[in-house]
Design an enzyme around this catalytic site. Structure first.
Site, PDB file in Angstrom:
ATOM      1  N   LEU A  65      13.775  10.437  29.766  1.00  0.00           N
ATOM      2  CA  LEU A  65      15.276  11.012  29.075  1.00  0.00           C
ATOM      3  C   LEU A  65      14.953  10.834  27.862  1.00  0.00           C
ATOM      4  CD1 LEU A  65      17.167   9.568  31.993  1.00  0.00           C
ATOM      5  CD2 LEU A  65      16.147  11.895  31.954  1.00  0.00           C
ATOM      6  N   PRO A  66      15.777  12.515  26.998  1.00  0.00           N
ATOM      7  CA  PRO A  66      16.008  12.921  26.015  1.00  0.00           C
ATOM      8  C   PRO A  66      16.820  11.880  24.708  1.00  0.00           C
ATOM      9  CG  PRO A  66      16.397  14.806  27.303  1.00  0.00           C
ATOM     10  CD  PRO A  66      16.657  13.879  28.126  1.00  0.00           C
ATOM     11  N   THR A  94      13.162   7.021  23.961  1.00  0.00           N
ATOM     12  CA  THR A  94      12.939   6.605  22.100  1.00  0.00           C
ATOM     13  C   THR A  94      15.299   6.628  22.348  1.00  0.00           C
ATOM     14  OG1 THR A  94      11.248   7.843  21.748  1.00  0.00           O
ATOM     15  CG2 THR A  94      12.400   7.395  20.043  1.00  0.00           C
ATOM     16  N   LYS A 169      10.184   1.068  17.443  1.00  0.00           N
ATOM     17  CA  LYS A 169       9.203   2.414  17.312  1.00  0.00           C
ATOM     18  C   LYS A 169      10.147   3.179  15.922  1.00  0.00           C
ATOM     19  CE  LYS A 169       9.248   6.590  18.678  1.00  0.00           C
ATOM     20  NZ  LYS A 169       7.911   7.510  19.598  1.00  0.00           N
ATOM     21  N   LYS A 244      14.884  13.496  15.001  1.00  0.00           N
ATOM     22  CA  LYS A 244      15.860  12.845  15.787  1.00  0.00           C
ATOM     23  C   LYS A 244      15.692  11.285  15.323  1.00  0.00           C
ATOM     24  CE  LYS A 244      15.472  10.628  20.622  1.00  0.00           C
ATOM     25  NZ  LYS A 244      14.645  10.964  21.848  1.00  0.00           N
TER      26      LYS A 244
HETATM   27  P1  NAD Z   1      12.037  16.435  27.626  1.00  0.00           P
HETATM   28  O1  NAD Z   1      13.366  17.269  26.697  1.00  0.00           O
HETATM   29  O2  NAD Z   1      10.422  17.626  27.563  1.00  0.00           O
HETATM   30  O3  NAD Z   1      12.048  15.783  28.311  1.00  0.00           O
HETATM   31  C1  NAD Z   1      13.068  15.537  28.809  1.00  0.00           C
HETATM   32  C2  NAD Z   1      13.197  15.354  30.022  1.00  0.00           C
HETATM   33  O4  NAD Z   1      15.118  14.726  30.875  1.00  0.00           O
HETATM   34  C3  NAD Z   1      13.782  16.991  31.079  1.00  0.00           C
HETATM   35  O5  NAD Z   1      12.241  17.375  31.888  1.00  0.00           O
HETATM   36  C4  NAD Z   1      15.145  16.853  31.298  1.00  0.00           C
HETATM   37  O6  NAD Z   1      15.599  17.867  31.922  1.00  0.00           O
HETATM   38  C5  NAD Z   1      15.111  15.758  31.781  1.00  0.00           C
HETATM   39  N1  NAD Z   1      16.687  14.792  32.362  1.00  0.00           N
HETATM   40  C6  NAD Z   1      17.226  14.802  31.578  1.00  0.00           C
HETATM   41  N2  NAD Z   1      18.513  14.730  31.693  1.00  0.00           N
HETATM   42  C7  NAD Z   1      18.431  14.008  33.206  1.00  0.00           C
HETATM   43  C8  NAD Z   1      19.383  13.278  34.523  1.00  0.00           C
HETATM   44  N3  NAD Z   1      20.305  13.051  34.004  1.00  0.00           N
HETATM   45  N4  NAD Z   1      18.535  13.678  35.292  1.00  0.00           N
HETATM   46  C9  NAD Z   1      16.873  13.261  35.274  1.00  0.00           C
HETATM   47  N5  NAD Z   1      16.644  14.650  34.530  1.00  0.00           N
HETATM   48  C10 NAD Z   1      16.947  14.518  32.817  1.00  0.00           C
HETATM   49  O7  NAD Z   1      11.698  15.719  26.279  1.00  0.00           O
HETATM   50  P2  NAD Z   1      10.048  14.742  26.342  1.00  0.00           P
HETATM   51  O8  NAD Z   1       9.717  15.441  24.551  1.00  0.00           O
HETATM   52  O9  NAD Z   1       9.571  14.237  27.438  1.00  0.00           O
HETATM   53  O10 NAD Z   1      10.834  13.090  25.540  1.00  0.00           O
HETATM   54  C11 NAD Z   1      11.429  12.186  26.324  1.00  0.00           C
HETATM   55  C12 NAD Z   1      11.481  10.989  25.718  1.00  0.00           C
HETATM   56  O11 NAD Z   1      10.594  10.542  24.685  1.00  0.00           O
HETATM   57  C13 NAD Z   1      12.313  11.328  24.461  1.00  0.00           C
HETATM   58  O12 NAD Z   1      13.657   9.917  23.755  1.00  0.00           O
HETATM   59  C14 NAD Z   1      11.670  11.623  23.795  1.00  0.00           C
HETATM   60  O13 NAD Z   1      11.846  10.885  22.081  1.00  0.00           O
HETATM   61  C15 NAD Z   1      10.841  10.128  23.285  1.00  0.00           C
HETATM   62  N6  NAD Z   1       8.834  10.807  22.662  1.00  0.00           N
HETATM   63  C16 NAD Z   1       8.530  11.787  23.004  1.00  0.00           C
HETATM   64  C17 NAD Z   1       7.199  12.150  22.167  1.00  0.00           C
HETATM   65  C18 NAD Z   1       6.872  13.387  22.347  1.00  0.00           C
HETATM   66  O14 NAD Z   1       5.622  13.553  21.362  1.00  0.00           O
HETATM   67  N7  NAD Z   1       7.361  14.591  22.704  1.00  0.00           N
HETATM   68  C19 NAD Z   1       6.610  11.466  21.669  1.00  0.00           C
HETATM   69  C20 NAD Z   1       6.865   9.926  21.990  1.00  0.00           C
HETATM   70  C21 NAD Z   1       9.033   9.638  22.154  1.00  0.00           C
END
Ligand code: NAD
Length: 294
Positions: A65-66, A94, A169, A244
């Site tokens: 999740l975000p 994260t 991380k 972030k």
């Molecule tokens: P994203 O915004 O693409 O995905 C998050 C998903 O969570 C969304 O689809 C959203 O609809 C869903 N969501 C939010 N609240 C919800 C709830 N209550 N119930 C169900 N679904 C819910 O984000 P992402 O890029 O996939 O990143 C996710 C995590 O991974 C973050 O913490 C980010 O910091 C970390 N991360 C991202 C990357 C990257 O390159 N994108 C790399 C490493 C770590």
């Protein structure tokens, strides 16, 4: 068969859930976004109508999740009332160290086994199953989580007790942010000093200034291996996500009185970059704005 509930099927979670389904786990998936859920179902996951439905009867709950507030809300509203005692909770998002620790404490008090398991590696690694997982939690949590995480990554490392995964991380990503800025400014200076940038790369990439930011993710188009710089800074690791992580690092540093001047400067520069270039760029795109941000 181990039943996995997967909550959060965005850029990262979508590929991760697909890899668990491909590995033979029964993955019941949920996301607030209908499109994300449709993609997960196409990739072999079972559709759940709600987070509660996905979690009921699961052996393992994975969250991607975000931010911390989303994970805490899902734990309180969906996981704690619906998961069976002893269920393993793997939070791969994260989030801030304090929330990771308080989530794990609350989960442990209710009889669950909770670990923080944030990842290094972007969307491509999530899709390819080559993430690195940094795990914080008990030995039992690590041992139970390891086989599941290994289906989504190339390395699964036990960093220490609860919160240690998130700590590792943000320390890593603070270093990444600072080295990316330093790499960008070294190329900008080299250019102003009249150096050919390919020649400078040939030298620095085998000298003491070498770093991952230079040799795996060079911010200069046409120099080094293919990177977002070669795609007009599209894709890759978005600057707002780097910001972030830098904010989380600053928050964590403040909580333990750590002096992090380079990390703080990188955070301020990414703060200005993201505000000035709201259309979104890969984090290496800061090379195009550094002159103005200074
Ligand atoms: P994203 O915004 O693409 O995905 C998050 C998903 O969570 C969304 O689809 C959203 O609809 C869903 N969501 C939010 N609240 C919800 C709830 N209550 N119930 C169900 N679904 C819910 O984000 P992402 O890029 O996939 O990143 C996710 C995590 O991974 C973050 O913490 C980010 O910091 C970390 N991360 C991202 C990357 C990257 O390159 N994108 C790399 C490493 C770590």
């Amino acid at each position: 068969m181990t039943k996995i509930a997967f909550i959060g099927l965005g850029n990262m979670g979508g590929g991760m859930a697909a890899n668990l389904a491909k590995a033979g786990y029964a993955v019941r998936a949920f996301d607030l976004s209908a499109d994300a859920l449709d993609r997960a179902v196409e990739a072999g996951c079972e559709r759940a109508a709600s987070a509660a439905e996905a979690i009921t009867g699961a052996d393992v709950v994975v969250t991607m999740l975000p931010a911390g507030k989303h994970v805490a809300a899902v734990y309180e509203a969906d996981v704690f009332p619906n998961a069976a005692p002893g269920t393993l909770l793997l939070d791969c998002s994260t989030i801030d160290v304090a929330t990771a620790k308080s989530n794990a404490e609350a989960a442990t008090a209710k009889g669950f086994v909770a670990v923080d398991a944030p990842v290094s590696g972007g969307i491509a690694a999530a899709n390819a199953g080559t993430l690195t997982f940094m795990v914080g939690g008990t030995d039992e949590g690590f041992e139970r989580g390891q086989p599941v995480l290994a289906k989504m990554g190339k390395a699964v490392i036990h960093a220490g007790e609860s919160g240690a995964g998130q700590a590792a991380k943000i320390c890593n990503n603070m270093l990444l942010g600072a080295t990316m800025v330093a790499t960008c400014e070294s190329f900008l200076l080299a250019e102003k000093l009249g150096l050919d940038l390919q020649k400078y790369y040939d030298i620095a990439s085998v000298s003491s200034g070498q770093s991952w930011s230079m040799t795996s993710y060079c911010p200069v188009p046409g120099v080094g291996p293919e990177s977002p710089a070669d795609r007009d800074y599209k894709g890759g690791f978005a600057a707002p996500l780097m910001l972030k992580d830098l904010r989380l690092a600053m928050e964590a540093a403040g909580s333990v009185d750590a002096h992090v001047p380079m990390g703080a400067r990188a955070a301020a520069l990414y703060e200005a970059f993201v505000a000035g270039y709201p259309e979104g760029h890969d984090f290496s795109g800061i090379i195009r704005a550094l002159d103005k941000l200074a």
